[in-house]
Motif scaffolding. Structure first.
Motif, PDB file in Angstrom:
ATOM      1  N   ASN A   1      -4.742   1.391  16.212  1.00 40.82           N
ATOM      2  CA  ASN A   1      -3.873   0.769  15.222  1.00 40.82           C
ATOM      3  C   ASN A   1      -4.533   0.788  13.852  1.00 40.82           C
ATOM      4  N   ALA A   2      -3.728   0.549  12.839  1.00 39.92           N
ATOM      5  CA  ALA A   2      -4.231   0.537  11.460  1.00 39.92           C
ATOM      6  C   ALA A   2      -5.449  -0.377  11.338  1.00 39.92           C
ATOM      7  N   GLY A   3      -6.453   0.090  10.633  1.00 38.88           N
ATOM      8  CA  GLY A   3      -7.640  -0.720  10.368  1.00 38.88           C
ATOM      9  C   GLY A   3      -8.674  -0.721  11.481  1.00 38.88           C
ATOM     10  N   GLU A   4      -8.360  -0.104  12.612  1.00 40.60           N
ATOM     11  CA  GLU A   4      -9.330  -0.086  13.723  1.00 40.60           C
ATOM     12  C   GLU A   4     -10.351   1.023  13.532  1.00 40.60           C
ATOM     13  N   ASN A   5     -11.541   0.786  14.087  1.00 41.30           N
ATOM     14  CA  ASN A   5     -12.528   1.855  14.095  1.00 41.30           C
ATOM     15  C   ASN A   5     -13.123   2.047  15.478  1.00 41.30           C
ATOM     16  N   LEU A   6     -13.594   3.244  15.713  1.00 42.72           N
ATOM     17  CA  LEU A   6     -14.045   3.654  17.042  1.00 42.72           C
ATOM     18  C   LEU A   6     -15.174   4.670  16.913  1.00 42.72           C
TER      19      LEU A   6
ATOM     20  N   GLU B   1     -28.319   3.824   7.010  1.00 38.48           N
ATOM     21  CA  GLU B   1     -27.770   2.459   7.072  1.00 38.48           C
ATOM     22  C   GLU B   1     -26.812   2.213   5.915  1.00 38.48           C
ATOM     23  N   ASN B   2     -27.197   2.710   4.744  1.00 36.87           N
ATOM     24  CA  ASN B   2     -26.358   2.593   3.567  1.00 36.87           C
ATOM     25  C   ASN B   2     -25.002   3.270   3.740  1.00 36.87           C
ATOM     26  N   VAL B   3     -25.054   4.520   4.201  1.00 35.85           N
ATOM     27  CA  VAL B   3     -23.828   5.285   4.399  1.00 35.85           C
ATOM     28  C   VAL B   3     -22.967   4.609   5.471  1.00 35.85           C
ATOM     29  N   ALA B   4     -23.615   4.178   6.550  1.00 40.01           N
ATOM     30  CA  ALA B   4     -22.889   3.552   7.656  1.00 40.01           C
ATOM     31  C   ALA B   4     -22.155   2.294   7.185  1.00 40.01           C
ATOM     32  N   ARG B   5     -22.820   1.501   6.357  1.00 43.16           N
ATOM     33  CA  ARG B   5     -22.210   0.252   5.893  1.00 43.16           C
ATOM     34  C   ARG B   5     -20.940   0.545   5.097  1.00 43.16           C
ATOM     35  N   LEU B   6     -21.033   1.509   4.173  1.00 41.88           N
ATOM     36  CA  LEU B   6     -19.868   1.855   3.355  1.00 41.88           C
ATOM     37  C   LEU B   6     -18.761   2.477   4.189  1.00 41.88           C
ATOM     38  N   LEU B   7     -19.203   3.297   5.132  1.00 36.32           N
ATOM     39  CA  LEU B   7     -18.239   3.976   6.000  1.00 36.32           C
ATOM     40  C   LEU B   7     -17.437   2.968   6.815  1.00 36.32           C
ATOM     41  N   LEU B   8     -18.084   1.874   7.195  1.00 39.14           N
ATOM     42  CA  LEU B   8     -17.370   0.866   7.977  1.00 39.14           C
ATOM     43  C   LEU B   8     -16.563  -0.070   7.091  1.00 39.14           C
ATOM     44  N   GLU B   9     -17.094  -0.391   5.921  1.00 39.36           N
ATOM     45  CA  GLU B   9     -16.444  -1.403   5.075  1.00 39.36           C
ATOM     46  C   GLU B   9     -15.178  -0.898   4.407  1.00 39.36           C
ATOM     47  N   VAL B  10     -15.291   0.258   3.746  1.00 36.93           N
ATOM     48  CA  VAL B  10     -14.188   0.672   2.871  1.00 36.93           C
ATOM     49  C   VAL B  10     -12.902   0.958   3.660  1.00 36.93           C
ATOM     50  N   PRO B  11     -12.943   1.736   4.739  1.00 36.74           N
ATOM     51  CA  PRO B  11     -11.701   1.958   5.498  1.00 36.74           C
ATOM     52  C   PRO B  11     -11.100   0.646   6.013  1.00 36.74           C
TER      53      PRO B  11
ATOM     54  N   GLU C   1     -22.884   0.669  17.600  1.00 38.68           N
ATOM     55  CA  GLU C   1     -22.791  -0.744  17.968  1.00 38.68           C
ATOM     56  C   GLU C   1     -22.105  -1.590  16.916  1.00 38.68           C
ATOM     57  N   GLN C   2     -22.035  -1.078  15.686  1.00 38.95           N
ATOM     58  CA  GLN C   2     -21.343  -1.833  14.632  1.00 38.95           C
ATOM     59  C   GLN C   2     -19.838  -1.586  14.653  1.00 38.95           C
ATOM     60  N   MET C   3     -19.390  -0.672  15.519  1.00 37.24           N
ATOM     61  CA  MET C   3     -17.974  -0.328  15.521  1.00 37.24           C
ATOM     62  C   MET C   3     -17.230  -1.127  16.598  1.00 37.24           C
TER      63      MET C   3
ATOM     64  N   ARG D   1     -17.966  12.999  28.097  1.00 36.13           N
ATOM     65  CA  ARG D   1     -18.907  13.583  29.052  1.00 36.13           C
ATOM     66  C   ARG D   1     -18.093  14.231  30.163  1.00 36.13           C
ATOM     67  N   ASN D   2     -18.531  15.408  30.588  1.00 40.24           N
ATOM     68  CA  ASN D   2     -17.811  16.134  31.640  1.00 40.24           C
ATOM     69  C   ASN D   2     -16.303  16.192  31.360  1.00 40.24           C
ATOM     70  N   ARG D   3     -15.966  16.514  30.114  1.00 47.10           N
ATOM     71  CA  ARG D   3     -14.590  16.763  29.658  1.00 47.10           C
ATOM     72  C   ARG D   3     -13.753  15.507  29.468  1.00 47.10           C
ATOM     73  N   LYS D   4     -14.259  14.362  29.905  1.00 51.07           N
ATOM     74  CA  LYS D   4     -13.444  13.135  29.869  1.00 51.07           C
ATOM     75  C   LYS D   4     -13.962  12.166  28.814  1.00 51.07           C
ATOM     76  N   LEU D   5     -13.026  11.422  28.250  1.00 51.17           N
ATOM     77  CA  LEU D   5     -13.370  10.380  27.300  1.00 51.17           C
ATOM     78  C   LEU D   5     -13.226   9.030  27.996  1.00 51.17           C
ATOM     79  N   THR D   6     -14.311   8.264  28.057  1.00 51.34           N
ATOM     80  CA  THR D   6     -14.219   6.955  28.715  1.00 51.34           C
ATOM     81  C   THR D   6     -14.761   5.864  27.800  1.00 51.34           C
ATOM     82  N   ARG D   7     -14.165   4.714  27.898  1.00 56.58           N
ATOM     83  CA  ARG D   7     -14.586   3.559  27.114  1.00 56.58           C
ATOM     84  C   ARG D   7     -15.919   3.060  27.651  1.00 56.58           C
ATOM     85  N   VAL D   8     -16.895   2.880  26.755  1.00 52.77           N
ATOM     86  CA  VAL D   8     -18.192   2.382  27.204  1.00 52.77           C
ATOM     87  C   VAL D   8     -18.576   1.080  26.488  1.00 52.77           C
ATOM     88  N   GLY D   9     -17.673   0.570  25.677  1.00 51.24           N
ATOM     89  CA  GLY D   9     -18.016  -0.694  25.019  1.00 51.24           C
ATOM     90  C   GLY D   9     -16.994  -1.089  23.986  1.00 51.24           C
TER      91      GLY D   9
END
Ligand code: ADP
Ligand code: MG
Length: 227
Positions: free
Chosen positions: A33-38, A182-192, A210-212, A219-227
């Protein structure tokens, strides 16, 4: 309930080489959904970049459906699809893809140039974004005059300049020292987040993942939720 901003439904991707078929992705489904990050993590060669390309309308899945703002971009013709990609999707790559002969402001305005001369409103937004990522005083500098972290921050501003619905980042901090990362990561998470933009980041950085809000592993062609 509003529709999700991004839906991937049963994505399968097969690369056909001369000698064999390589199945890279199978039954990949998720929605945001809008505003979510992954965050997407996974070993090298597991298909992370392939998945980002499919979500970014750059490479059609072999089967399955992508919907962005309710639209399947692979149903559009080539011109419509290029316009859709330019307006709706922001890309950030590890090696940033800045044009060496253009200055920071011009590079940030790059997505706007596809539509002709940028409007004053977009120019002001580019300047505001550069200010936001700490590069206000570097606008007339060339990429070669910047550090790796600064270049990556230009790439963040550029990805956001047209207010996309989705930002896709492929190992954006992969080449940076820890402080710049760390700098890039912070901006990347904040602005969107401030702008309600969906953000997907492929990363090897555990601290970034872990900040997301959500973490998935490919892995092995599949996407699974790990957290
Ligand atoms: P990752 O980004 O997770 O390292 P990629 O998505 O780049 O993985 O690649 C996944 C797999 O698909 C790899 O085995 C790679 O060799 C293969 N692959 C990627 N692009 C192509 C292509 N255009 N043709 C054939 N095989 C490809
Ligand atoms: Mg990759």
């Amino acid at each position: 309930m509003t529709n999700p901003t991004l839906e991937a439904i049963e994505i399968r991707k097969v690369y056909q080489t001369l000698s064999e078929e390589i199945v890279v992705l199978e039954s990949v489904s998720f929605s945001m959904n809008a505003g979510e990050n992954l965050a997407i993590i996974g070993p090298s060669g597991s298909g992370k970049s392939t998945l980002l390309q499919i979500l970014g309308t750059l490479d059609a899945p072999t089967s399955g459906i992508v919907r962005i703002g309710g639209q399947d971009p692979y149903e559009l013709n080539e011109n419509q699809q290029a316009k859709f990609r330019n307006e709706r999707i922001g890309f950030i790559f590890q090696d940033h893809h800045l044009l060496p002969q253009w200055n920071v402001l011009e590079n940030t305005l790059l997505p706007a140039l596809a539509k002709g001369k940028p409007t004053e409103e977009i120019r002001q937004r580019a300047i505001a974004l550069l200010e936001r990522v700490g590069l206000k005083d570097r606008m007339t500098h060339l990429p070669s005059q910047l550090s790796g972290g600064e270049r990556e921050r230009v790439a963040v501003a550029r990805a956001l300049v047209l207010k996309p619905m989705i930002v896709l980042a492929d190992e954006p901090t992969g080449n940076l020292d820890q402080q710049s990362a760390e700098n890039v990561a912070r901006l990347l998470l904040e602005v969107p987040k401030e702008e309600n933009t969906v953000l997907i980041v492929v990363t090897h950085s555990i601290s970034l993942a872990e900040q997301m809000q959500k973490r998935y592993e490919l892995r092995n062609r599949k996407l699974t939720r790990v957290g």
